[in-house]
Write an enzyme that holds these catalytic residues in place. Structure first.
Site, PDB file in Angstrom:
ATOM      1  N   GLY A 223      37.898  42.243  34.256  1.00  0.00           N
ATOM      2  CA  GLY A 223      38.812  42.254  35.406  1.00  0.00           C
ATOM      3  C   GLY A 223      39.573  40.939  35.435  1.00  0.00           C
ATOM      4  O   GLY A 223      39.044  39.893  35.045  1.00  0.00           O
ATOM      5  N   ARG A 224      40.826  41.039  35.862  1.00  0.00           N
ATOM      6  CA  ARG A 224      41.641  39.812  35.906  1.00  0.00           C
ATOM      7  C   ARG A 224      42.575  39.895  37.104  1.00  0.00           C
ATOM      8  O   ARG A 224      43.257  40.894  37.284  1.00  0.00           O
ATOM      9  CB  ARG A 224      42.449  39.675  34.598  1.00  0.00           C
ATOM     10  CG  ARG A 224      43.205  38.372  34.454  1.00  0.00           C
ATOM     11  CD  ARG A 224      43.968  38.318  33.131  1.00  0.00           C
ATOM     12  NE  ARG A 224      43.053  38.226  31.980  1.00  0.00           N
ATOM     13  CZ  ARG A 224      42.513  37.084  31.556  1.00  0.00           C
ATOM     14  NH1 ARG A 224      42.756  35.954  32.216  1.00  0.00           N
ATOM     15  NH2 ARG A 224      41.697  37.049  30.501  1.00  0.00           N
ATOM     16  N   GLY A 225      42.526  38.889  37.972  1.00  0.00           N
ATOM     17  CA  GLY A 225      43.463  38.851  39.106  1.00  0.00           C
ATOM     18  C   GLY A 225      44.327  37.607  38.990  1.00  0.00           C
ATOM     19  O   GLY A 225      44.301  36.920  37.970  1.00  0.00           O
TER      20      GLY A 225
ATOM     21  N   PHE B  24      43.990  34.818  40.602  1.00  0.00           N
ATOM     22  CA  PHE B  24      43.242  33.548  40.683  1.00  0.00           C
ATOM     23  C   PHE B  24      41.814  33.680  40.196  1.00  0.00           C
ATOM     24  O   PHE B  24      41.007  32.781  40.372  1.00  0.00           O
ATOM     25  CB  PHE B  24      43.243  33.050  42.137  1.00  0.00           C
ATOM     26  CG  PHE B  24      44.603  33.016  42.761  1.00  0.00           C
ATOM     27  CD1 PHE B  24      44.949  33.937  43.749  1.00  0.00           C
ATOM     28  CD2 PHE B  24      45.562  32.119  42.320  1.00  0.00           C
ATOM     29  CE1 PHE B  24      46.212  33.933  44.303  1.00  0.00           C
ATOM     30  CE2 PHE B  24      46.829  32.113  42.867  1.00  0.00           C
ATOM     31  CZ  PHE B  24      47.163  33.020  43.870  1.00  0.00           C
TER      32      PHE B  24
ATOM     33  N   VAL C 279      39.044  35.645  37.106  1.00  0.00           N
ATOM     34  CA  VAL C 279      38.820  36.516  35.957  1.00  0.00           C
ATOM     35  C   VAL C 279      37.349  36.911  35.989  1.00  0.00           C
ATOM     36  O   VAL C 279      36.484  36.112  36.408  1.00  0.00           O
ATOM     37  CB  VAL C 279      39.204  35.803  34.639  1.00  0.00           C
ATOM     38  CG1 VAL C 279      38.352  34.590  34.380  1.00  0.00           C
ATOM     39  CG2 VAL C 279      39.122  36.777  33.468  1.00  0.00           C
ATOM     40  N   VAL C 280      37.062  38.146  35.606  1.00  0.00           N
ATOM     41  CA  VAL C 280      35.682  38.659  35.662  1.00  0.00           C
ATOM     42  C   VAL C 280      35.246  39.016  34.247  1.00  0.00           C
ATOM     43  O   VAL C 280      35.961  39.733  33.541  1.00  0.00           O
ATOM     44  CB  VAL C 280      35.578  39.901  36.573  1.00  0.00           C
ATOM     45  CG1 VAL C 280      34.146  40.415  36.605  1.00  0.00           C
ATOM     46  CG2 VAL C 280      36.054  39.564  37.992  1.00  0.00           C
TER      47      VAL C 280
ATOM     48  N   ASP D 295      40.662  44.877  51.850  1.00  0.00           N
ATOM     49  CA  ASP D 295      41.275  45.230  50.555  1.00  0.00           C
ATOM     50  C   ASP D 295      40.526  46.406  49.934  1.00  0.00           C
ATOM     51  O   ASP D 295      40.241  46.441  48.736  1.00  0.00           O
ATOM     52  CB  ASP D 295      41.258  44.030  49.592  1.00  0.00           C
ATOM     53  CG  ASP D 295      42.276  44.214  48.449  1.00  0.00           C
ATOM     54  OD1 ASP D 295      42.143  43.501  47.420  1.00  0.00           O
ATOM     55  OD2 ASP D 295      43.162  45.087  48.572  1.00  0.00           O
TER      56      ASP D 295
HETATM   57  C1  LIG Z   1      32.222  48.026  34.351  1.00  0.00           C
HETATM   58  C2  LIG Z   1      33.361  47.500  35.232  1.00  0.00           C
HETATM   59  C3  LIG Z   1      34.645  47.903  34.977  1.00  0.00           C
HETATM   60  N1  LIG Z   1      35.674  47.456  35.743  1.00  0.00           N
HETATM   61  C4  LIG Z   1      35.388  46.602  36.764  1.00  0.00           C
HETATM   62  N2  LIG Z   1      36.443  46.200  37.517  1.00  0.00           N
HETATM   63  C5  LIG Z   1      36.460  45.265  38.505  1.00  0.00           C
HETATM   64  C6  LIG Z   1      36.947  45.638  39.752  1.00  0.00           C
HETATM   65  C7  LIG Z   1      37.083  44.685  40.754  1.00  0.00           C
HETATM   66  C8  LIG Z   1      36.756  43.375  40.536  1.00  0.00           C
HETATM   67  C9  LIG Z   1      37.053  42.362  41.612  1.00  0.00           C
HETATM   68  C10 LIG Z   1      35.903  41.671  42.165  1.00  0.00           C
HETATM   69  N3  LIG Z   1      35.139  41.058  42.708  1.00  0.00           N
HETATM   70  C11 LIG Z   1      36.233  43.003  39.317  1.00  0.00           C
HETATM   71  C12 LIG Z   1      36.071  43.960  38.289  1.00  0.00           C
HETATM   72  N4  LIG Z   1      34.146  46.185  37.069  1.00  0.00           N
HETATM   73  C13 LIG Z   1      33.108  46.630  36.324  1.00  0.00           C
HETATM   74  N5  LIG Z   1      31.841  46.252  36.641  1.00  0.00           N
HETATM   75  C14 LIG Z   1      31.496  45.292  37.557  1.00  0.00           C
HETATM   76  C15 LIG Z   1      32.280  44.367  38.276  1.00  0.00           C
HETATM   77  C16 LIG Z   1      31.371  43.647  39.030  1.00  0.00           C
HETATM   78  C17 LIG Z   1      31.618  42.509  39.967  1.00  0.00           C
HETATM   79  C18 LIG Z   1      32.623  42.643  41.015  1.00  0.00           C
HETATM   80  C19 LIG Z   1      32.814  41.694  39.840  1.00  0.00           C
HETATM   81  N6  LIG Z   1      30.156  44.132  38.787  1.00  0.00           N
HETATM   82  N7  LIG Z   1      30.217  45.110  37.885  1.00  0.00           N
END
Ligand SMILES: Cc1cnc(Nc2ccc(CC#N)cc2)nc1Nc1cc(C2CC2)[nH]n1
Length: 324
Positions: A36-38, A40, A42-43, A153
Site C-alpha cells: 500500500g502506498r499513500g 505520506f 507506505v505499507v 475515511d
Molecule cells: C494483503 C493486503 C492487500 N492490500 C492492502 N491494502 C491496504 C489498504 C489500506 C492501507 C492503509 C492503512 N492503514 C494499507 C494497505 N492491505 C493488505 N493487508 C494488510 C494491510 C494491513 C495494515 C493496514 C496496514 N494489514 N494487512
C-alpha cells in the site's frame, strides 16, 4: 456477537509515547513487499525475526507539506490502541520512531481490500456474504462511535479481509483521518474520498459519527451492486452528485435483492445527519439482524432528496478544496 463495551478511554499522547521503541524496526523485522502506498505513508509486509510471523509495517513520514504531523500520528496510534480489543479493527503490534518517521507494525490481513471484490477484480459478493461482512463492519464502527471516535475515511479500500476468499472476516484499517468527537466542539474539515464523503463535509457543515454512516451506506450499496451510487465522469461531478444528487435503486442492480437492504441504505443516505440511522440502530435493522424472510416487506418511501447548493467544491491533490 455483542459489541465490546467502551471500557477503555482514548489514550493520552503521553500514554502513547510510553510504548514507542526508538531502535530501528529492521533490527527485529525482515522487510518484504510494498502492499500500500499513500501520499505520506507506505505499507510493507514484514516477518518478525523472533516469531517468523507476518505483519504489515505502515511507515509514516512525520513531515507533510512542511508541517510536523507527529501529534496527528500519535492520535492514530491512540485510536489503534483503543481498538486492540475489537476483533474487526486492525491490531497494533509495535510502534517504532526515528527522526523522520513512525513505523506502525500492524496485524496482517491476508485477504486484502474488499474493494477488489466490489469492482469485479475478484468474484462479487452475494447478498448473504455482504450481509455477514456488513454486520462485522457495523460492529467495528459501532465500537468506535461508542468511544466517540469517527473514522471519517470508511471505504472499500480501508476494509480488509483476514484471508483470501469470501469466508474471511473483516478488519477495518487506517485511522489517519479519524477524529475524537468531543461534546460541544464542532469539527468542520474537508476530508475523505469523493465517492464516500457525506454532503455535510462538502458543505463545510459540522461532521461527527453520522458522517461515517453516510460512507457505510455507500459502501453497502457498492458491496451489493459493484456500482458507486454517486459516481460521476470526473471527481468534481461525483462531488456534485453527492451534494445535489438523489439515491436510487435501479431494478437492474437490485433485482433479487431483499427490499430490506434498500430500506437500510436509504436510511443511511439521509442528507440531514440528524435524520440518519445510527450504527446501533442499523445493528437491529431486519436486514442486518437477519430477521427478514421472503414475507418481510419494508416500504421505504425512497424519494429523491435534492439539496439546493449554490456553493461549489473542487478537487485537487486527492483532497477536497472548498470555495464559498
Ligand atoms: C494483503 C493486503 C492487500 N492490500 C492492502 N491494502 C491496504 C489498504 C489500506 C492501507 C492503509 C492503512 N492503514 C494499507 C494497505 N492491505 C493488505 N493487508 C494488510 C494491510 C494491513 C495494515 C493496514 C496496514 N494489514 N494487512
Amino acid at each position: 456477537m455483542s459489541v465490546p463495551s467502551p471500557t477503555k478511554r482514548l489514550g493520552s499522547i503521553s500514554d502513547v509515547q510510553s510504548i514507542i521503541h526508538k531502535e530501528s524496526w529492521q533490527d527485529h523485522f525482515i522487510v518484504e513487499d510494498t502492499i500500500g502506498r499513500g501520499k505520506f505513508a507506505v505499507v510493507k509486509t514484514c516477518i518478525e525475526k523472533e516469531t517468523q510471523r507476518r505483519f504489515a509495517a505502515k511507515c509514516i513520514r512525520k513531515r507533510r507539506h512542511c508541517r510536523d504531523c507527529t501529534q496527528d500520528i500519535l492520535h492514530e496510534i491512540a485510536v489503534l490502541e483503543l481498538s486492540e480489543s475489537h476483533p474487526h479493527l486492525i491490531d497494533l503490534h509495535r510502534v517504532y520512531e526515528s527522526a523522520s518517521e513512525f513505523v506502525l507494525i500492524l496485524e496482517y490481513a491476508a485477504g486484502g481490500e474488499i474493494f477488489d471484490y466490489c469492482i469485479g477484480v475478484k468474484d462479487k459478493f452475494s447478498e448473504a456474504t455482504t450481509r455477514r461482512l456488513f454486520h462485522q463492519i457495523l460492529q467495528a464502527v459501532s465500537f468506535l462511535h461508542s468511544n466517540n471516535i469517527a473514522h471519517l475515511d470508511l471505504k472499500p479500500q480501508n476494509i480488509l479481509l483476514t484471508e483470501e476468499g469470501i469466508e474471511g472476516d473483516i478488519k477495518i484499517v487506517d485511522f489517519g483521518l479519524s477524529k475524537h468527537i468531543a461534546k460541544n466542539i464542532e469539527i468542520r474539515e474537508i476530508l475523505g474520498t469523493p465517492d464516500y464523503v457525506a454532503p455535510e463535509v462538502l458543505n463545510f457543515e459540522p461532521i461527527n459519527t453520522s458522517t461515517d454512516i453516510w460512507s457505510l451506506g455507500v459502501v453497502c450499496y457498492v458491496m451489493l451492486t459493484g456500482v458507486s451510487p454517486f459516481l460521476g465522469e470526473t471527481k468534481n461531478e461525483t462531488l456534485m452528485n453527492v451534494t445535489t444528487g438523489s439515491i436510487d435503486f435501479p431494478d437492474e442492480l437490485f433485482n433479487g435483492k431483499h427490499s430490506a437492504c434498500k430500506d437500510m441504505i436509504w436510511k443511511m443516505l439521509q442528507r440531514e445527519p440528524t435524520e440518519r440511522i445510527t450504527a446501533e440502530e442499523i445493528l437491529k435493522h431486519p436486514w442486518v439482524s437477519g430477521h427478514v424472510s421472503p414475507k418481510t416487506s419494508i416500504r421505504s418511501p425512497v424519494t429523491p432528496c435534492h439539496l439546493e447548493n449554490g456553493d461549489s467544491v473542487f478537487f485537487e491533490n486527492n483532497f477536497l478544496t472548498y470555495e464559498k
